[in-house]
Design a protein around this motif. Sequence first.
Motif, PDB file in Angstrom:
ATOM      1  N   MET A   1      73.460  79.274  47.564  1.00 57.06           N
ATOM      2  CA  MET A   1      72.978  78.091  48.276  1.00 57.06           C
ATOM      3  C   MET A   1      72.284  78.509  49.569  1.00 57.06           C
ATOM      4  O   MET A   1      71.240  77.959  49.935  1.00 57.06           O
ATOM      5  CB  MET A   1      74.170  77.172  48.555  1.00 57.06           C
ATOM      6  CG  MET A   1      73.800  75.783  48.953  1.00 57.06           C
ATOM      7  SD  MET A   1      72.775  74.947  47.741  1.00 57.06           S
ATOM      8  CE  MET A   1      73.956  74.005  46.832  1.00 57.06           C
ATOM      9  N   GLY A   2      72.870  79.488  50.244  1.00 52.21           N
ATOM     10  CA  GLY A   2      72.302  79.956  51.508  1.00 52.21           C
ATOM     11  C   GLY A   2      70.885  80.479  51.344  1.00 52.21           C
ATOM     12  O   GLY A   2      70.015  80.211  52.162  1.00 52.21           O
ATOM     13  N   VAL A   3      70.649  81.214  50.266  1.00 58.49           N
ATOM     14  CA  VAL A   3      69.313  81.755  50.050  1.00 58.49           C
ATOM     15  C   VAL A   3      68.290  80.624  49.972  1.00 58.49           C
ATOM     16  O   VAL A   3      67.202  80.719  50.530  1.00 58.49           O
ATOM     17  CB  VAL A   3      69.278  82.597  48.756  1.00 58.49           C
ATOM     18  CG1 VAL A   3      67.858  82.885  48.326  1.00 58.49           C
ATOM     19  CG2 VAL A   3      70.033  83.887  48.959  1.00 58.49           C
ATOM     20  N   PHE A   4      68.663  79.534  49.309  1.00 61.71           N
ATOM     21  CA  PHE A   4      67.677  78.466  49.106  1.00 61.71           C
ATOM     22  C   PHE A   4      67.466  77.595  50.340  1.00 61.71           C
ATOM     23  O   PHE A   4      66.488  76.868  50.398  1.00 61.71           O
ATOM     24  CB  PHE A   4      68.094  77.595  47.915  1.00 61.71           C
ATOM     25  CG  PHE A   4      67.965  78.299  46.593  1.00 61.71           C
ATOM     26  CD1 PHE A   4      66.768  78.899  46.228  1.00 61.71           C
ATOM     27  CD2 PHE A   4      69.032  78.384  45.728  1.00 61.71           C
ATOM     28  CE1 PHE A   4      66.640  79.562  45.013  1.00 61.71           C
ATOM     29  CE2 PHE A   4      68.913  79.045  44.510  1.00 61.71           C
ATOM     30  CZ  PHE A   4      67.717  79.633  44.157  1.00 61.71           C
ATOM     31  N   VAL A   5      68.397  77.616  51.285  1.00 63.29           N
ATOM     32  CA  VAL A   5      68.199  76.744  52.452  1.00 63.29           C
ATOM     33  C   VAL A   5      67.780  77.506  53.702  1.00 63.29           C
ATOM     34  O   VAL A   5      67.369  76.886  54.682  1.00 63.29           O
ATOM     35  CB  VAL A   5      69.443  75.883  52.749  1.00 63.29           C
ATOM     36  CG1 VAL A   5      69.763  74.984  51.583  1.00 63.29           C
ATOM     37  CG2 VAL A   5      70.630  76.737  53.119  1.00 63.29           C
TER      38      VAL A   5
ATOM     39  N   LEU B   1      68.190  84.206  38.727  1.00 65.63           N
ATOM     40  CA  LEU B   1      66.827  84.602  38.401  1.00 65.63           C
ATOM     41  C   LEU B   1      65.817  83.803  39.213  1.00 65.63           C
ATOM     42  O   LEU B   1      64.759  84.294  39.576  1.00 65.63           O
ATOM     43  CB  LEU B   1      66.546  84.400  36.906  1.00 65.63           C
ATOM     44  CG  LEU B   1      67.511  85.049  35.932  1.00 65.63           C
ATOM     45  CD1 LEU B   1      66.936  84.989  34.533  1.00 65.63           C
ATOM     46  CD2 LEU B   1      67.798  86.486  36.296  1.00 65.63           C
ATOM     47  N   LYS B   2      66.192  82.557  39.507  1.00 59.64           N
ATOM     48  CA  LYS B   2      65.274  81.703  40.281  1.00 59.64           C
ATOM     49  C   LYS B   2      65.094  82.196  41.703  1.00 59.64           C
ATOM     50  O   LYS B   2      64.109  81.886  42.355  1.00 59.64           O
ATOM     51  CB  LYS B   2      65.791  80.269  40.327  1.00 59.64           C
ATOM     52  CG  LYS B   2      65.444  79.448  39.123  1.00 59.64           C
ATOM     53  CD  LYS B   2      66.311  79.806  37.992  1.00 59.64           C
ATOM     54  CE  LYS B   2      65.649  79.620  36.672  1.00 59.64           C
ATOM     55  NZ  LYS B   2      66.461  80.223  35.608  1.00 59.64           N
ATOM     56  N   MET B   3      66.094  82.929  42.197  1.00 62.79           N
ATOM     57  CA  MET B   3      65.963  83.423  43.557  1.00 62.79           C
ATOM     58  C   MET B   3      64.761  84.352  43.681  1.00 62.79           C
ATOM     59  O   MET B   3      64.113  84.403  44.719  1.00 62.79           O
ATOM     60  CB  MET B   3      67.242  84.145  43.971  1.00 62.79           C
ATOM     61  CG  MET B   3      68.375  83.153  44.184  1.00 62.79           C
ATOM     62  SD  MET B   3      69.997  83.876  44.229  1.00 62.79           S
ATOM     63  CE  MET B   3      69.845  84.970  45.525  1.00 62.79           C
ATOM     64  N   GLY B   4      64.451  85.082  42.610  1.00 59.60           N
ATOM     65  CA  GLY B   4      63.297  85.968  42.640  1.00 59.60           C
ATOM     66  C   GLY B   4      61.992  85.201  42.781  1.00 59.60           C
ATOM     67  O   GLY B   4      61.203  85.460  43.697  1.00 59.60           O
ATOM     68  N   THR B   5      61.780  84.242  41.903  1.00 62.18           N
ATOM     69  CA  THR B   5      60.514  83.494  41.981  1.00 62.18           C
ATOM     70  C   THR B   5      60.489  82.615  43.238  1.00 62.18           C
ATOM     71  O   THR B   5      59.440  82.411  43.833  1.00 62.18           O
ATOM     72  CB  THR B   5      60.310  82.621  40.731  1.00 62.18           C
ATOM     73  OG1 THR B   5      61.558  82.036  40.376  1.00 62.18           O
ATOM     74  CG2 THR B   5      59.820  83.454  39.576  1.00 62.18           C
ATOM     75  N   TYR B   6      61.674  82.140  43.634  1.00 58.26           N
ATOM     76  CA  TYR B   6      61.726  81.371  44.881  1.00 58.26           C
ATOM     77  C   TYR B   6      61.291  82.247  46.050  1.00 58.26           C
ATOM     78  O   TYR B   6      60.548  81.801  46.935  1.00 58.26           O
ATOM     79  CB  TYR B   6      63.153  80.846  45.118  1.00 58.26           C
ATOM     80  CG  TYR B   6      63.312  80.153  46.441  1.00 58.26           C
ATOM     81  CD1 TYR B   6      62.812  78.875  46.632  1.00 58.26           C
ATOM     82  CD2 TYR B   6      63.942  80.785  47.505  1.00 58.26           C
ATOM     83  CE1 TYR B   6      62.939  78.243  47.853  1.00 58.26           C
ATOM     84  CE2 TYR B   6      64.069  80.171  48.723  1.00 58.26           C
ATOM     85  CZ  TYR B   6      63.572  78.898  48.896  1.00 58.26           C
ATOM     86  OH  TYR B   6      63.689  78.282  50.114  1.00 58.26           O
TER      87      TYR B   6
END
Lengths: 548, 475
Positions: free
Chosen positions: A143-147, A303-308
């Motif tokens: 969650m932290g990575v995305f915010v 995996l989404k963290m990469g493209t994000y």
Amino acid sequence: MSFQILGIGILTWLTFLPVIGMLFLLLLPKKSADAVRWTSLVVTFLQVVLAALVYVYFSRSLGGINTVAGMQFVEKATWIDIKSVAWFGRVHIDYFMGIDGISGPMVLLTALISFVGIIASWNIEKAVKGYFALYLLLDTGMMGVFVALDFFLFYVFWEVMLLPMYFLIGIWGGPRREYAAIKFFLYTLFGSVLILLAMLALYFSSSVYIDPQTGVFLAAEAGRAMGITPIHSFNLIALMDPTNFTPGSLLAGIGTSSRYIAFIALFIGFAIKVPIFPFHTWLPDAHVEAPTAISVILAGVLLKMGTYGLLRVSIPIFPDAFRAYAIPLAILGVINILYGALAAMAQTDFKKLIAYSSISHMGIVVLGIAAMNTQGVSGAVFQMFNHGTITAMLFLIVGVIYDRAHTRGLNEFGGLANQMPKYTGVMSVAFFAALGLPGLSGFVSEAFSFLGAFAVFQTLTIIAALGIVLTAGYMLWTLQRVFLGTLPEKWKALPDINGRELAALVPLAVIVLFLGIYPSPMLNMMNASVNTLVKFVTPVTAAAALGF
Amino acid sequence: MSVTGSDLLGILAVGIVSVTALIAMLAGVFLKNSARLVMWLGLAGMAGAFAAAWGTYPSAGTAFGGMILAGGYASFFGMLILCAGILTFLLASDYLRKEGVEYPEFYVMVLFAVSGMMLMSAAADLIIVFLGLEIMSVSLYVLAGFMRRREKSIEASLKYFLLGAFATGFLLYGIALIYGTMGTTDLAGIALRFASAPPPSLFWVGAGLLLGGFAFKVGAVPFHMWVPDVYEGSPTPVSGIMSTGGKAAAFAAFLLVFVKSLGGGGAKVQTLLAIFAALSMVTGAVIAIAQKNLKRMLAYSSIAHAGYMLTGLAAANQLGESGVLYYLVAYTFMNIGTFGVISLIEQAEEKRLEFSDYAGLGLRQPFLGIVMSIFLFSLAGIPPLAGFFGKYYVFAAAVDAHMTWLAIVGVLASVVSVYYYLRVVVFMYFHEGPEGAEVISVPLLGSVALLLSAAGVVGIGVFPSSILSLTGWFF
């Protein structure tokens, strides 16, 4: 806008709620496995509720990307600030969080998949407390990575996620878990140190003006006019503005070779996570050895963290380098699509097949991003969300059969449709969504990605479209091998899917169906940001020059 | 010259340790079975010295006519080295009893070693550097061979002594040449002359010899040959203090001579240091992979860590120098902690030192498993633990000093290093222990030491500014 609960911002709650839950878990007595499970379930459910609140209060008209004003639910506080030190100017790292239309869907996805993963973890019996504690820590990291909007904070969360994942695969995984866990760890760490180097180079090249009274970032000219001493910064939004770099420093200017190198370093770091060919070899091992719920998290969120990362960091900070490398990126995307599909076709292990199909489907995301037009990027972000839900379903489905039969060999099954009708029903939603059947969510996002890509790279897109055929091929073939034909004698007693397993699968199936018929709720959420990003990265002239 | 009160106040911390050591030595001679008593006496003395160092920290200056530094820098290193000493005492008492060598002399020698380290890190004159170094080294030679019935211990002691004597020779010869060309051994005086006119070439020969001597003491490639055998053969708590306190003292003097006095020594010296750093990082990391014995693995890892710290020195900017100090604090806690866990697992006759002896430990003994994991992950440089920020600062310094290649070598070496640190974790958590494996009882003092070290690793990792605000003004 900001949204607070008990005086603390909602993004902080979303991120740290699992850690609070983890601390609570650690206080529970060792024997109370059920209490541990229920606590985790409640914590992740509350996280889903918070994510739903974010969805409701999310403004569809704000763009975000490169402006602080466009970000929503922003929280900012000073984390590390040393003013007195003469060297270094000033060490300044912010606790800076906020979301826009790119990260919003990812926040929803993370909360949802974490919740589903807890249901799927119910039958874990080995060291229950440790498992759920690590699981919740992992949740916080993701969650932290995305915010996070401060690069340093982003990096810390990125790494925090690594450790629990390593243990979750290594302790609770399958027979080759040790190898898989180390491989995952080393690959990802290799990627993250490249990110670290690029981050340092960015930091030392930046010079950002902060208003000493309000602590707000100023435009370079305004800051110079006020006579403020600039400082180095990790602020992702500030780094997107080329005027915020010290003239003559390593990454200043536009289109210099050191900027290209920094872009490539960041790219490799993120590509390992996606994973983009040729950095993908950790994925089949990790997915196959990980316990079901962890495969779900890996495919659904990690995996989404990469493209994000590409969308949030690499591309907006280095639009010049991205434009130069758009075609190679598209080629890599196409290789991913075809290679993943062909490799999937050759598998006899059900789980490995799904793992390779993930590589193929993430290729579509990469292709959509490389196109960098509204359709392409909308398709890519939407595909990130859809792949998260669909692949999570597929891994859950594999988990169901493995728990019963203790084998994943595709050729050992057959005719399960009669034996397990409910299971077959849920399975078909996931399978048809994965092969892109219209009416299910996967179709919409794949169509958008290809549509966007076709406008820019026609030949490549036509080649990539072969991937759709291949996907249909291996998916249908798998369906045939497992569910149709005659039922082998030894599986005559397999029980159908149970209530708990349905509870994990049904919410995902509903979302896949709903977004397939009516995708607007998700597309509206990302639209403004996608447009902002596309406009920011490819000014009109550059887009014209890209013609293939 | 008469000794004034401010002189004595300036060396209060070192003084307390030395006097405690002398009293402890006499107590050991005149009282029977006094090992425990001596240990507590030493602990009290070091705690007092820590308080003295803390108290004198704000008043930085020199004492004894500019021979020795007081307060500030010296206090900082004093506190760091005393931490290492205190943790070593706490870990050693049960270890020595287990090995059947619990004699008061052990504690006395550690106290002398600590006083030597503190003196070395407070040097304002090359003579004091030499004095401190010798007090430290002679004590450590004895400590390395403390298990006198064990072949490896004797070998370690002899090897360390013979090679150490060479290094001392280098150092002394270097000091002599510098004195000959600059006319003084006073570091401030050397700095003045160095800044006013380019020194004669013979000076550089002296500086080179000095550099070699320091590189030997910090265990950097190509002067690292002694490290694996000595760390492996010495009693485990001695390896702990040798690799942390000893390294801290050597780096303190290194910084004082090459950075404070010679201003980094110019581009050539910096390049040389950068090469040493790169070689150490790569050699240490690569050879450590092949080790089966945990102590030997840590020895190679300590060579790699010397390389990381040299990176900060090679960068020769203020970030790098502060980064080295931060790194030393982080390294002290995590390495003493790791050696501490090893000393608990280890059995008499050098048994249970291999990776495979840790199989299943994590689930069998959760406390040891968790603290060991914290130390190892910190050594590997995983945020938010102290080891990460240490590496972060020195690599950031290298990037800032336009030595990006060095930072790249460094991060790649640290990725390699993750493999062997994680292997221990793999054995602890992913492998089943042998049937009916014995549960080791963790002694109280030892667990206090491990808890303190783990708290240090986590604490200064989450709040790195706590250390940086102490060291920021030194440079």
